[in-house]
Write a protein that holds these residues in place. Structure first.
Motif, PDB file in Angstrom:
ATOM      1  N   SER A  42       0.826  -1.198   0.000  1.00  0.00           N
ATOM      2  CA  SER A  42       0.000   0.000   0.000  1.00  0.00           C
ATOM      3  C   SER A  42       0.860   1.247   0.000  1.00  0.00           C
ATOM      4  O   SER A  42       1.971   1.249   0.509  1.00  0.00           O
ATOM      5  CB  SER A  42      -0.916  -0.013   1.231  1.00  0.00           C
ATOM      6  OG  SER A  42      -1.860   0.996   1.168  1.00  0.00           O
ATOM      7  N   TRP A  85     -16.637   4.169   1.426  1.00  0.00           N
ATOM      8  CA  TRP A  85     -16.108   2.939   2.032  1.00  0.00           C
ATOM      9  C   TRP A  85     -14.801   2.572   1.338  1.00  0.00           C
ATOM     10  O   TRP A  85     -14.758   2.357   0.133  1.00  0.00           O
ATOM     11  CB  TRP A  85     -17.125   1.803   1.876  1.00  0.00           C
ATOM     12  CG  TRP A  85     -16.657   0.464   2.379  1.00  0.00           C
ATOM     13  CD1 TRP A  85     -15.675   0.197   3.282  1.00  0.00           C
ATOM     14  CD2 TRP A  85     -17.182  -0.820   1.987  1.00  0.00           C
ATOM     15  NE1 TRP A  85     -15.554  -1.154   3.477  1.00  0.00           N
ATOM     16  CE2 TRP A  85     -16.470  -1.802   2.702  1.00  0.00           C
ATOM     17  CE3 TRP A  85     -18.195  -1.220   1.099  1.00  0.00           C
ATOM     18  CZ2 TRP A  85     -16.713  -3.161   2.547  1.00  0.00           C
ATOM     19  CZ3 TRP A  85     -18.447  -2.575   0.947  1.00  0.00           C
ATOM     20  CH2 TRP A  85     -17.711  -3.531   1.671  1.00  0.00           C
ATOM     21  N   SER A  86     -13.730   2.490   2.123  1.00  0.00           N
ATOM     22  CA  SER A  86     -12.442   1.983   1.655  1.00  0.00           C
ATOM     23  C   SER A  86     -12.332   0.534   2.110  1.00  0.00           C
ATOM     24  O   SER A  86     -12.082   0.255   3.280  1.00  0.00           O
ATOM     25  CB  SER A  86     -11.293   2.821   2.231  1.00  0.00           C
ATOM     26  OG  SER A  86     -10.038   2.249   1.922  1.00  0.00           O
ATOM     27  N   CYS A  97      -8.539  -1.935   3.313  1.00  0.00           N
ATOM     28  CA  CYS A  97      -7.800  -0.658   3.372  1.00  0.00           C
ATOM     29  C   CYS A  97      -6.342  -0.810   3.765  1.00  0.00           C
ATOM     30  O   CYS A  97      -5.592   0.166   3.715  1.00  0.00           O
ATOM     31  CB  CYS A  97      -8.498   0.275   4.357  1.00  0.00           C
ATOM     32  SG  CYS A  97      -8.409  -0.284   6.092  1.00  0.00           S
ATOM     33  N   GLY A 128      -4.016   1.902   5.974  1.00  0.00           N
ATOM     34  CA  GLY A 128      -4.653   3.207   6.084  1.00  0.00           C
ATOM     35  C   GLY A 128      -4.282   4.220   5.036  1.00  0.00           C
ATOM     36  O   GLY A 128      -4.853   5.317   4.983  1.00  0.00           O
ATOM     37  N   GLU A 170      -4.883   4.356   1.887  1.00  0.00           N
ATOM     38  CA  GLU A 170      -5.975   4.680   0.968  1.00  0.00           C
ATOM     39  C   GLU A 170      -7.059   5.547   1.611  1.00  0.00           C
ATOM     40  O   GLU A 170      -7.421   6.591   1.058  1.00  0.00           O
ATOM     41  CB  GLU A 170      -6.560   3.389   0.416  1.00  0.00           C
ATOM     42  CG  GLU A 170      -7.667   3.577  -0.593  1.00  0.00           C
ATOM     43  CD  GLU A 170      -8.113   2.220  -1.128  1.00  0.00           C
ATOM     44  OE1 GLU A 170      -7.500   1.758  -2.096  1.00  0.00           O
ATOM     45  OE2 GLU A 170      -9.046   1.642  -0.552  1.00  0.00           O
ATOM     46  N   PRO A 171      -7.630   5.146   2.759  1.00  0.00           N
ATOM     47  CA  PRO A 171      -8.657   6.010   3.345  1.00  0.00           C
ATOM     48  C   PRO A 171      -8.142   7.391   3.738  1.00  0.00           C
ATOM     49  O   PRO A 171      -8.860   8.391   3.582  1.00  0.00           O
ATOM     50  CB  PRO A 171      -9.146   5.225   4.572  1.00  0.00           C
ATOM     51  CG  PRO A 171      -8.098   4.199   4.829  1.00  0.00           C
ATOM     52  CD  PRO A 171      -7.491   3.882   3.503  1.00  0.00           C
ATOM     53  N   ALA A 183     -13.339   2.508   6.801  1.00  0.00           N
ATOM     54  CA  ALA A 183     -12.189   1.766   6.286  1.00  0.00           C
ATOM     55  C   ALA A 183     -12.154   0.390   6.934  1.00  0.00           C
ATOM     56  O   ALA A 183     -12.168   0.282   8.162  1.00  0.00           O
ATOM     57  CB  ALA A 183     -10.893   2.522   6.569  1.00  0.00           C
ATOM     58  N   ASP A 194     -10.706  -3.864   6.918  1.00  0.00           N
ATOM     59  CA  ASP A 194      -9.726  -4.863   6.491  1.00  0.00           C
ATOM     60  C   ASP A 194      -9.910  -6.094   7.354  1.00  0.00           C
ATOM     61  O   ASP A 194     -10.387  -5.999   8.500  1.00  0.00           O
ATOM     62  CB  ASP A 194      -8.292  -4.328   6.608  1.00  0.00           C
ATOM     63  CG  ASP A 194      -7.319  -5.094   5.726  1.00  0.00           C
ATOM     64  OD1 ASP A 194      -7.013  -4.615   4.621  1.00  0.00           O
ATOM     65  OD2 ASP A 194      -6.865  -6.183   6.147  1.00  0.00           O
ATOM     66  N   VAL A 220     -11.712   9.039   9.753  1.00  0.00           N
ATOM     67  CA  VAL A 220     -11.751   7.646   9.288  1.00  0.00           C
ATOM     68  C   VAL A 220     -12.158   6.739  10.441  1.00  0.00           C
ATOM     69  O   VAL A 220     -11.609   6.831  11.545  1.00  0.00           O
ATOM     70  CB  VAL A 220     -10.379   7.196   8.734  1.00  0.00           C
ATOM     71  CG1 VAL A 220     -10.443   5.751   8.259  1.00  0.00           C
ATOM     72  CG2 VAL A 220      -9.944   8.114   7.586  1.00  0.00           C
ATOM     73  N   CYS A 266     -11.903  -0.173  -3.668  1.00  0.00           N
ATOM     74  CA  CYS A 266     -11.326  -1.484  -3.361  1.00  0.00           C
ATOM     75  C   CYS A 266     -10.318  -1.781  -4.456  1.00  0.00           C
ATOM     76  O   CYS A 266     -10.678  -2.176  -5.565  1.00  0.00           O
ATOM     77  CB  CYS A 266     -12.412  -2.551  -3.301  1.00  0.00           C
ATOM     78  SG  CYS A 266     -11.791  -4.177  -2.781  1.00  0.00           S
TER      79      CYS A 266
END
Length: 260
Positions: A70, A101-102, A105, A108, A110-111, A131, A133, A181, A202
């Motif tokens: 990421s 909605w992430s 994720c 973190g 991305e969010p 977020a 996972d 978040v 996503c």
């Protein structure tokens, strides 16, 4: 010997509720065999016994099972399209209270990127991102919000200066961003999906699933989106049958919900 994979999958499901049937077997077995060998296990049964009795090894297994590659603003041209086209369209149609909605994720990146990008359009205190996972460890890392230089290299300079504080050789994201978040543990293949989302992100996750699992996930994303809501996927992914699933392609990696 690493045999009886069918029993191993059942044992793991009983232990974690993670369904290994949804993952490509050859790729997953190669990774699992490597991890079990690293822990000096000679069979799947022995490895399952280890996971049941050693919480550190159990956490290691969950962390290893998930894919945590990421970075902030990954594929910047796609974020430019999100910033210049998607956000203005969603805000015009749905107003400022967007439900975002992430999914999957990871740590973190991305969010937090979503909050920063959207803060160019509306006041930051009006932004809320869910977020999720499957991996508790990466969610804990995400809540801490500490990143290396490589992770934040793609962040626009003005946002980097505004929202990151150097701590030694690392960078801590500001509480102002973190407060926007809400992190939750979530299994894409098992748990209930959020409802009435305007944007679902996503990216670079479903490539690790079987075609059947992919279709199920994209169908469930469709159900989670409001009409004209947007799904943002990764540059390594494609939805060949997007029309059958009820989407129209807005741009290469953006798919808008239509009525089936």
């Amino acid at each position: 010997m690493f045999d009886n994979y069918e029993k191993f999958k059942k044992d793991i499901y009983a232990l974690t509720t993670i369904d290994l049937n949804a993952y490509k077997e050859k790729q997953m077995r190669r990774r699992l065999d490597s991890l079990a060998s690293k822990n000096h296990m000679s069979s799947y049964d022995a490895y399952v016994d280890l996971l049941k009795t050693d919480s550190i090894k159990f956490d290691e297994f969950i962390n290893f099972l998930t894919i945590n590659v990421s970075e902030f603003y990954r594929n910047p041209e796609q974020w430019d399209f999100l910033d210049q086209e998607v956000f203005p369209m969603l805000l015009k149609q749905f107003g400022n209270n967007l439900k975002i909605w992430s999914a999957a994720c990871s740590t973190g990146d991305e969010p937090y990127s979503l909050v920063m990008a959207l803060s160019r359009h509306i006041p930051i205190n009006q932004i809320q991102v869910i977020a999720t996972d499957i991996d508790k460890q990466v969610l804990e890392k995400a809540k801490v919000g500490l990143y290396n230089h490589k992770s934040i290299a793609g962040v626009p300079e003005d946002l980097k200066k505004k929202y990151f504080t150097p701590i030694g050789s690392s960078f801590k994201i500001s509480d102002q961003i973190k407060q926007r978040v809400r992190f939750e543990q979530h299994n894409l293949l098992r748990d209930e999906y959020p409802k009435d989302c305007h944007l679902i992100v996503c990216r670079n996750v479903v490539i690790y699933f079987t075609e059947e699992a992919k279709n199920e996930i994209y169908q469930r994303f469709h159900q989670s989106l409001v009409k004209d809501g947007m799904l943002f996927i990764g540059s390594t992914e494609q939805i060949i049958n997007y029309r059958e699933l009820g989407y129209k392609r807005n741009q290469s990696f953006f798919f808008q919900k239509t009525e089936l």
